[in-house]
Motif scaffolding. Sequence first.
Motif, PDB file in Angstrom:
ATOM      1  N   CYS A  72       0.833  -1.210   0.000  1.00  0.00           N
ATOM      2  CA  CYS A  72       0.000   0.000   0.000  1.00  0.00           C
ATOM      3  C   CYS A  72       0.867   1.259   0.000  1.00  0.00           C
ATOM      4  O   CYS A  72       1.805   1.363   0.790  1.00  0.00           O
ATOM      5  N   ASN A  74       0.026   4.128   1.012  1.00  0.00           N
ATOM      6  CA  ASN A  74      -0.307   4.983   2.142  1.00  0.00           C
ATOM      7  C   ASN A  74       0.218   4.430   3.462  1.00  0.00           C
ATOM      8  O   ASN A  74       0.839   5.136   4.235  1.00  0.00           O
ATOM      9  N   CYS A  75      -0.009   3.144   3.720  1.00  0.00           N
ATOM     10  CA  CYS A  75       0.331   2.611   5.041  1.00  0.00           C
ATOM     11  C   CYS A  75       1.318   1.454   4.983  1.00  0.00           C
ATOM     12  O   CYS A  75       1.659   0.892   6.007  1.00  0.00           O
ATOM     13  N   GLU A  77       0.938  -1.516   4.042  1.00  0.00           N
ATOM     14  CA  GLU A  77       0.383  -2.855   4.260  1.00  0.00           C
ATOM     15  C   GLU A  77       0.733  -3.746   3.069  1.00  0.00           C
ATOM     16  O   GLU A  77       0.723  -3.289   1.932  1.00  0.00           O
ATOM     17  N   CYS A  90      -7.277  -0.922   0.324  1.00  0.00           N
ATOM     18  CA  CYS A  90      -6.422  -1.430   1.389  1.00  0.00           C
ATOM     19  C   CYS A  90      -7.285  -1.782   2.596  1.00  0.00           C
ATOM     20  O   CYS A  90      -8.084  -0.965   3.048  1.00  0.00           O
ATOM     21  N   CYS A  93      -5.841   0.718   5.800  1.00  0.00           N
ATOM     22  CA  CYS A  93      -6.109   2.163   5.855  1.00  0.00           C
ATOM     23  C   CYS A  93      -7.359   2.533   5.058  1.00  0.00           C
ATOM     24  O   CYS A  93      -7.766   3.691   5.066  1.00  0.00           O
TER      25      CYS A  93
HETATM   26 ZN   LIG Z   1      -3.099   1.066   3.317  1.00  0.00          ZN
END
Ligand SMILES: [Zn+2]
Length: 109
Positions: A72, A74-75, A77, A90, A93
């Motif tokens: 991911c 953003n996070c 993952e 995801c 997030c």
């Molecule tokens: Zn994420």
Amino acid sequence: MLRADRWGRLRDGVRRCQLRRGAWYPVLRVGADSAVVVVRHQSVIVPPSYLEIVVTRPSKWSLIARERYAVCPNCAERVALGAVPERMRCGRCRGVFEVELEPELSAPH
Ligand SMILES: [Zn+2]
């Protein structure tokens, strides 16, 4: 959110490093023989040759095709993949992002 003007991720083929493959990290400084990235709130020094560096935070899943997972943007993952979708949500997030088209981490350019 830490403000960084560059973001970096490991190039393909780099091993034994604190950075997770496919995850983007803020880049604080890039010198001739060392780059400083932030990993879990700590500064980590790596050779700049380890990194693919961009100037805007990527908004696509990193695709680690060989090991069949995506990371991911953003996070960070990790999600195991069968077929590669165009976009994916995801589970951690809840962000929805496109999946990059590159079959592996980009080659140096
Ligand atoms: Zn994420």
